[in-house]
Design a protein around this motif. Sequence first.
Motif, short mmCIF file in Angstrom:
data_model
loop_
_atom_site.label_atom_id
_atom_site.label_comp_id
_atom_site.label_asym_id
_atom_site.label_seq_id
_atom_site.Cartn_x
_atom_site.Cartn_y
_atom_site.Cartn_z
N VAL A 15 -23.49 -17.71 33.27
CA VAL A 15 -22.60 -17.29 32.19
C VAL A 15 -22.30 -18.53 31.35
CG1 VAL A 15 -20.34 -16.32 31.63
CG2 VAL A 15 -21.63 -15.43 33.59
N CYS A 16 -22.44 -18.41 30.04
CA CYS A 16 -22.24 -19.55 29.14
C CYS A 16 -20.74 -19.81 28.95
CB CYS A 16 -22.89 -19.28 27.79
SG CYS A 16 -24.68 -19.19 27.87
N ARG A 17 -20.28 -20.91 29.52
CA ARG A 17 -18.87 -21.31 29.42
C ARG A 17 -18.73 -22.76 28.96
NH1 ARG A 17 -16.02 -17.16 31.46
NH2 ARG A 17 -16.95 -15.88 33.09
N GLY A 18 -19.70 -23.23 28.18
CA GLY A 18 -19.63 -24.59 27.67
C GLY A 18 -20.09 -25.65 28.64
N GLN A 19 -20.71 -25.26 29.75
CA GLN A 19 -21.15 -26.22 30.74
C GLN A 19 -22.48 -26.87 30.35
OE1 GLN A 19 -21.47 -22.91 30.87
NE2 GLN A 19 -22.56 -22.21 32.68
N VAL A 20 -22.77 -28.00 31.00
CA VAL A 20 -24.03 -28.70 30.76
C VAL A 20 -25.02 -28.34 31.86
CG1 VAL A 20 -25.15 -30.97 30.62
CG2 VAL A 20 -22.89 -30.62 29.60
N LEU A 21 -26.22 -27.96 31.44
CA LEU A 21 -27.33 -27.76 32.39
C LEU A 21 -28.10 -29.08 32.45
CD1 LEU A 21 -28.96 -24.32 31.46
CD2 LEU A 21 -27.46 -24.84 33.40
N LEU A 78 -35.08 -36.04 26.92
CA LEU A 78 -34.05 -35.02 27.04
C LEU A 78 -33.55 -34.98 28.47
CD1 LEU A 78 -32.63 -32.70 25.45
CD2 LEU A 78 -34.43 -31.18 26.32
N VAL A 79 -32.22 -34.94 28.65
CA VAL A 79 -31.65 -34.97 30.00
C VAL A 79 -30.74 -33.78 30.30
CG1 VAL A 79 -31.83 -37.48 30.18
CG2 VAL A 79 -29.72 -36.46 29.32
N GLY A 80 -30.31 -33.05 29.26
CA GLY A 80 -29.43 -31.91 29.51
C GLY A 80 -29.18 -31.11 28.24
N VAL A 81 -28.59 -29.94 28.44
CA VAL A 81 -28.22 -29.08 27.31
C VAL A 81 -26.84 -28.48 27.61
CG1 VAL A 81 -29.50 -27.09 28.25
CG2 VAL A 81 -28.91 -27.14 25.85
N ARG A 82 -25.92 -28.62 26.64
CA ARG A 82 -24.60 -28.01 26.77
C ARG A 82 -24.69 -26.61 26.17
NH1 ARG A 82 -19.74 -29.35 28.19
NH2 ARG A 82 -20.15 -31.59 28.05
N LEU A 83 -24.39 -25.63 27.01
CA LEU A 83 -24.41 -24.23 26.58
C LEU A 83 -23.19 -23.94 25.73
CD1 LEU A 83 -25.46 -22.66 29.99
CD2 LEU A 83 -26.93 -23.21 28.03
N PRO A 84 -23.27 -22.90 24.89
CA PRO A 84 -22.09 -22.56 24.10
C PRO A 84 -20.98 -21.99 24.98
CG PRO A 84 -23.83 -20.94 23.78
CD PRO A 84 -24.41 -22.03 24.63
N ASP A 85 -19.76 -22.06 24.51
CA ASP A 85 -18.64 -21.42 25.20
C ASP A 85 -18.59 -19.98 24.69
OD1 ASP A 85 -16.43 -20.78 26.65
OD2 ASP A 85 -15.04 -22.05 25.53
N ALA A 86 -19.43 -19.15 25.29
CA ALA A 86 -19.59 -17.76 24.86
C ALA A 86 -19.89 -16.92 26.11
CB ALA A 86 -20.71 -17.64 23.84
N PRO A 87 -18.84 -16.53 26.86
CA PRO A 87 -19.05 -15.83 28.13
C PRO A 87 -19.80 -14.50 28.02
CG PRO A 87 -16.70 -16.25 27.74
CD PRO A 87 -17.45 -16.78 26.58
#
Length: 109
Positions: A15-21, A78-87
């Motif tokens: 679930v996209c909650r602004g976390q970094v993958l 590239l080391v990571g991607v921050r997902l949007p805060d969009a649950p």
Amino acid sequence: MSPRIAPLALTGPVVCRGQVLDLPEGLYDWVHVEVDAPVAGEHTVWLYYTGGLDPEVLVVPGGTAGWTRVGVARRDTLVGVRLPDAPELVIRSVSLVAPAHAEAGAAHV
């Protein structure tokens, strides 16, 4: 599967909650994403590189799960991607696509 494409191991739907993958460090052309979204839309994701970060647009199809991709414009590791805060968005799978001259996960030298 092509050596240019590396699936990212997820423990389940995200679930996209602004976390970094965290991603395997490497040079990539694309981040392919399978996403569930109730409606179509655009969201900002942040790509983290060893030399900085850049915003990119994630265009999601609405309705059932669909595939989309994010371009990796910077020629840096590239080391990571921050997902949007969009649950309302749920990531089902992620694959990384390396440039034609490299294998997925190959570090920038």
